[in-house]
Design a protein around this motif. Structure first.
Motif, PDB file in Angstrom:
ATOM      1  N   VAL A  40      -5.784 -12.427  10.676  1.00 39.62           N
ATOM      2  CA  VAL A  40      -5.048 -11.999   9.414  1.00 39.62           C
ATOM      3  C   VAL A  40      -6.061 -11.416   8.433  1.00 39.62           C
ATOM      4  O   VAL A  40      -5.715 -10.450   7.600  1.00 39.62           O
ATOM      5  CB  VAL A  40      -4.256 -12.868   9.097  1.00 39.62           C
ATOM      6  CG1 VAL A  40      -3.341 -12.431   7.824  1.00 39.62           C
ATOM      7  CG2 VAL A  40      -3.044 -13.177   9.976  1.00 39.62           C
ATOM      8  N   SER A  41      -7.162 -12.040   8.238  1.00 39.66           N
ATOM      9  CA  SER A  41      -8.196 -11.814   7.248  1.00 39.66           C
ATOM     10  C   SER A  41      -8.531 -10.273   7.429  1.00 39.66           C
ATOM     11  O   SER A  41      -8.645  -9.644   6.447  1.00 39.66           O
ATOM     12  CB  SER A  41      -9.139 -12.651   7.250  1.00 39.66           C
ATOM     13  OG  SER A  41     -10.398 -12.197   6.842  1.00 39.66           O
ATOM     14  N   ALA A  42      -8.957  -9.889   8.880  1.00 40.63           N
ATOM     15  CA  ALA A  42      -9.562  -8.690   9.278  1.00 40.63           C
ATOM     16  C   ALA A  42      -8.504  -7.553   8.955  1.00 40.63           C
ATOM     17  O   ALA A  42      -8.676  -6.472   8.430  1.00 40.63           O
ATOM     18  CB  ALA A  42      -9.966  -8.570  10.722  1.00 40.63           C
ATOM     19  N   ILE A  43      -7.073  -8.063   9.419  1.00 39.58           N
ATOM     20  CA  ILE A  43      -6.148  -7.039   8.872  1.00 39.58           C
ATOM     21  C   ILE A  43      -5.837  -6.669   7.687  1.00 39.58           C
ATOM     22  O   ILE A  43      -5.703  -5.574   7.278  1.00 39.58           O
ATOM     23  CB  ILE A  43      -4.887  -7.194   9.822  1.00 39.58           C
ATOM     24  CG1 ILE A  43      -5.292  -7.310  11.401  1.00 39.58           C
ATOM     25  CG2 ILE A  43      -3.754  -6.473   9.460  1.00 39.58           C
ATOM     26  CD1 ILE A  43      -3.995  -8.184  12.209  1.00 39.58           C
ATOM     27  N   LEU A  44      -5.816  -7.777   6.765  1.00 44.03           N
ATOM     28  CA  LEU A  44      -5.570  -7.622   5.331  1.00 44.03           C
ATOM     29  C   LEU A  44      -6.713  -6.606   4.656  1.00 44.03           C
ATOM     30  O   LEU A  44      -6.401  -5.918   3.850  1.00 44.03           O
ATOM     31  CB  LEU A  44      -5.438  -8.850   4.857  1.00 44.03           C
ATOM     32  CG  LEU A  44      -4.105  -9.556   4.785  1.00 44.03           C
ATOM     33  CD1 LEU A  44      -4.015 -11.129   3.982  1.00 44.03           C
ATOM     34  CD2 LEU A  44      -3.114  -8.878   4.549  1.00 44.03           C
ATOM     35  N   PHE A  45      -7.846  -7.033   5.138  1.00 43.60           N
ATOM     36  CA  PHE A  45      -9.111  -6.434   4.629  1.00 43.60           C
ATOM     37  C   PHE A  45      -8.988  -4.589   4.982  1.00 43.60           C
ATOM     38  O   PHE A  45      -9.235  -3.825   4.078  1.00 43.60           O
ATOM     39  CB  PHE A  45     -10.447  -6.845   4.873  1.00 43.60           C
ATOM     40  CG  PHE A  45     -11.639  -6.445   4.543  1.00 43.60           C
ATOM     41  CD1 PHE A  45     -12.133  -6.825   3.314  1.00 43.60           C
ATOM     42  CD2 PHE A  45     -12.231  -5.194   4.728  1.00 43.60           C
ATOM     43  CE1 PHE A  45     -13.365  -6.382   2.725  1.00 43.60           C
ATOM     44  CE2 PHE A  45     -13.421  -4.796   4.124  1.00 43.60           C
ATOM     45  CZ  PHE A  45     -13.978  -5.357   3.165  1.00 43.60           C
ATOM     46  N   SER A  46      -8.404  -4.450   6.340  1.00 46.68           N
ATOM     47  CA  SER A  46      -8.406  -3.103   6.571  1.00 46.68           C
ATOM     48  C   SER A  46      -7.249  -2.407   5.722  1.00 46.68           C
ATOM     49  O   SER A  46      -7.270  -1.218   5.330  1.00 46.68           O
ATOM     50  CB  SER A  46      -8.285  -3.057   7.853  1.00 46.68           C
ATOM     51  OG  SER A  46      -9.110  -3.774   8.907  1.00 46.68           O
ATOM     52  N   ILE A  47      -6.155  -3.049   5.584  1.00 41.99           N
ATOM     53  CA  ILE A  47      -5.146  -2.451   4.820  1.00 41.99           C
ATOM     54  C   ILE A  47      -5.607  -2.390   3.361  1.00 41.99           C
ATOM     55  O   ILE A  47      -5.391  -1.135   2.930  1.00 41.99           O
ATOM     56  CB  ILE A  47      -3.975  -3.441   4.752  1.00 41.99           C
ATOM     57  CG1 ILE A  47      -3.317  -3.583   6.083  1.00 41.99           C
ATOM     58  CG2 ILE A  47      -2.866  -3.022   3.672  1.00 41.99           C
ATOM     59  CD1 ILE A  47      -2.170  -4.578   6.120  1.00 41.99           C
ATOM     60  N   LEU A  92     -11.743  -2.670  10.671  1.00 46.71           N
ATOM     61  CA  LEU A  92     -11.069  -3.584  11.657  1.00 46.71           C
ATOM     62  C   LEU A  92     -11.816  -3.838  12.920  1.00 46.71           C
ATOM     63  O   LEU A  92     -11.860  -5.143  13.267  1.00 46.71           O
ATOM     64  CB  LEU A  92      -9.521  -3.211  12.058  1.00 46.71           C
ATOM     65  CG  LEU A  92      -8.505  -4.053  12.635  1.00 46.71           C
ATOM     66  CD1 LEU A  92      -8.343  -5.229  11.668  1.00 46.71           C
ATOM     67  CD2 LEU A  92      -7.287  -3.318  12.981  1.00 46.71           C
ATOM     68  N   VAL A 129      -8.641  -1.552   2.672  1.00 44.35           N
ATOM     69  CA  VAL A 129      -9.485  -0.250   2.659  1.00 44.35           C
ATOM     70  C   VAL A 129      -8.630   0.892   2.567  1.00 44.35           C
ATOM     71  O   VAL A 129      -8.866   1.975   1.978  1.00 44.35           O
ATOM     72  CB  VAL A 129     -10.339  -0.382   3.742  1.00 44.35           C
ATOM     73  CG1 VAL A 129     -11.136   0.885   3.987  1.00 44.35           C
ATOM     74  CG2 VAL A 129     -11.511  -1.528   3.519  1.00 44.35           C
ATOM     75  N   ILE A 130      -7.673   1.097   3.570  1.00 47.51           N
ATOM     76  CA  ILE A 130      -6.619   2.125   3.536  1.00 47.51           C
ATOM     77  C   ILE A 130      -6.110   2.432   2.352  1.00 47.51           C
ATOM     78  O   ILE A 130      -6.286   3.679   1.848  1.00 47.51           O
ATOM     79  CB  ILE A 130      -5.303   2.049   4.551  1.00 47.51           C
ATOM     80  CG1 ILE A 130      -5.934   1.613   6.015  1.00 47.51           C
ATOM     81  CG2 ILE A 130      -4.359   2.882   4.192  1.00 47.51           C
ATOM     82  CD1 ILE A 130      -4.960   1.814   6.862  1.00 47.51           C
ATOM     83  N   GLY A 131      -5.743   1.362   1.309  1.00 50.06           N
ATOM     84  CA  GLY A 131      -5.251   1.524   0.021  1.00 50.06           C
ATOM     85  C   GLY A 131      -6.107   2.056  -0.750  1.00 50.06           C
ATOM     86  O   GLY A 131      -5.743   3.138  -1.733  1.00 50.06           O
ATOM     87  N   SER A 168     -10.645   2.842   8.056  1.00 52.07           N
ATOM     88  CA  SER A 168      -9.951   1.352   8.019  1.00 52.07           C
ATOM     89  C   SER A 168     -10.216   0.843   9.398  1.00 52.07           C
ATOM     90  O   SER A 168     -10.227  -0.439   9.856  1.00 52.07           O
ATOM     91  CB  SER A 168      -8.632   1.453   7.434  1.00 52.07           C
ATOM     92  OG  SER A 168      -7.905   0.373   7.983  1.00 52.07           O
ATOM     93  N   CYS A 182      -5.696  -2.983  -4.444  1.00 54.62           N
ATOM     94  CA  CYS A 182      -6.158  -3.224  -3.293  1.00 54.62           C
ATOM     95  C   CYS A 182      -7.595  -3.769  -3.016  1.00 54.62           C
ATOM     96  O   CYS A 182      -7.847  -4.487  -2.279  1.00 54.62           O
ATOM     97  CB  CYS A 182      -6.129  -1.859  -2.480  1.00 54.62           C
ATOM     98  SG  CYS A 182      -4.562  -0.918  -2.485  1.00 54.62           S
ATOM     99  N   LEU A 232      -6.684  -7.238  -3.088  1.00 61.55           N
ATOM    100  CA  LEU A 232      -6.408  -7.490  -1.715  1.00 61.55           C
ATOM    101  C   LEU A 232      -7.354  -7.804  -0.933  1.00 61.55           C
ATOM    102  O   LEU A 232      -7.585  -8.860   0.095  1.00 61.55           O
ATOM    103  CB  LEU A 232      -5.342  -6.631  -1.123  1.00 61.55           C
ATOM    104  CG  LEU A 232      -4.779  -7.019   0.261  1.00 61.55           C
ATOM    105  CD1 LEU A 232      -3.723  -7.951   0.205  1.00 61.55           C
ATOM    106  CD2 LEU A 232      -4.164  -5.492   0.722  1.00 61.55           C
ATOM    107  N   VAL A 290       0.800  -1.203   0.088  1.00 61.41           N
ATOM    108  CA  VAL A 290       0.212   0.084   0.086  1.00 61.41           C
ATOM    109  C   VAL A 290       0.821   1.310  -0.232  1.00 61.41           C
ATOM    110  O   VAL A 290       0.482   2.312  -0.493  1.00 61.41           O
ATOM    111  CB  VAL A 290      -1.064  -0.007   1.266  1.00 61.41           C
ATOM    112  CG1 VAL A 290      -1.600   1.335   1.354  1.00 61.41           C
ATOM    113  CG2 VAL A 290      -1.964  -0.989   1.015  1.00 61.41           C
TER     114      VAL A 290
END
Lengths: 175, 109
Positions: free
Chosen positions: B20-27, A103, B29-31, A99, B44, B47, A22
């Motif tokens: 890990v799935s929740a964290i990857l999803f949030s990353i 989470l 969203v940030i992207g 985000s 993204c 991802l 990212v």
């Protein structure tokens, strides 16, 4: 023990690769790190008894789709870093807070619910036993071609529509 | 039934996979919110799809093989979506000579 360690290593490298992906300004290195993320999640799939999904993830995502992305980057000559790509601090604040909200909701949804109970209780290791009995591909293919065969055919039609649409879009205005 | 119960049904690795799935999803969203390059925004989204696949596979240990069937269909749809989306990006690039999302203002006011 070594399997648990490997799983945690894959999990850590997936998160790390996603963060790096990212924040890269160069699109090509972002693609490369996304391939790394897909390889790491494939390793996780492998250890969650989803061998066929792991193989498909490497071949389809890590291989085909990412090559498509690289191909488009090459075709449009976009392989250089652009300083305007990342949004400023306001965008970072908004994006980061949305985000983090995502989470929190997802974590609460996955593990925080007081009545998080399996809808269908199956014995632990049932998937592994079924894979040993029917084969790694057979355990996915059997329901796919029996109960979900109509969905499978509709997916085939969807792919056909995607092919036609892609050709139409890519050819442009020419007749 | 609390966290310990879910960990019992999924295994510790399954629980890690959900996190890990929740964290990857949030990353992801940030992207999507942070980048202006349409191709990276699109990556993204891929991802985020992969993160959803990870949670489906983790839950398929608890609920049976259907989770992996869903992942199969998600991957088919993602392949179709990638092809069409990249064709749209190429068509837009042909018109505007740029893939900066802030430049596409036709439907913005």
């Amino acid at each position: 023990m070594i399997q648990d360690f490997l799983f945690q290593a894959f999990a850590a490298s997936a998160i790390l690769g996603a963060v790096i992906m990212v924040t890269r300004r160069n699109p090509v290195s972002a693609v490369i790190f996304l391939v790394g993320v897909f390889f790491a999640t494939s390793g996780m799939f492998l250890m969650l008894d989803a061998h066929y999904i792991a193989a498909i993830n490497v071949i389809l995502y890590g291989g085909a789709i990412m090559v498509l992305f690289l191909f488009v980057l090459m075709l449009l000559n976009l392989g250089h870093a652009d300083w305007r790509d990342l949004r400023g601090p306001v965008g970072g604040l908004v994006g980061g807070s949305i985000s983090i909200a995502f989470l929190g909701v997802l974590t609460r949804l996955f593990v925080g619910g007081a009545d998080a109970r399996p809808v269908v209780e199956i014995a632990g290791g049932a998937l592994r036993e079924a894979a040993a009995e029917q084969g790694v591909v057979g355990v996915v293919a059997r329901p796919l071609f029996q109960e979900y065969v109509i969905v499978l055919e509709v997916t085939g039609v969807l792919l056909l529509v995607a092919i036609v649409g892609t050709i139409l879009l890519a050819r442009g205005e020419r007749t | 039934m609390s966290e310990a119960g879910l960990a019992g049904a999924l295994g510790v690795n399954g629980l890690i996979a959900l996190f890990v799935s929740a964290i990857l999803f949030s990353i992801g969203v940030i992207g999507v919110l942070l980048r202006r390059n349409a191709i990276i925004v699109f990556m993204c989204v891929e991802l985020m799809l992969n993160a959803a696949n990870l949670s489906l596979v983790a839950f398929s240990r608890m609920h049976g093989i259907e989770g992996q069937i869903f992942v199969f269909f998600v991957m088919a749809v993602a392949a179709a979506e990638a092809a069409v989306g990249l064709a749209i990006i190429i068509a837009i690039f042909r018109h505007y000579e740029v893939v900066d999302l802030d430049r596409f203002r036709l439907l913005k006011w």
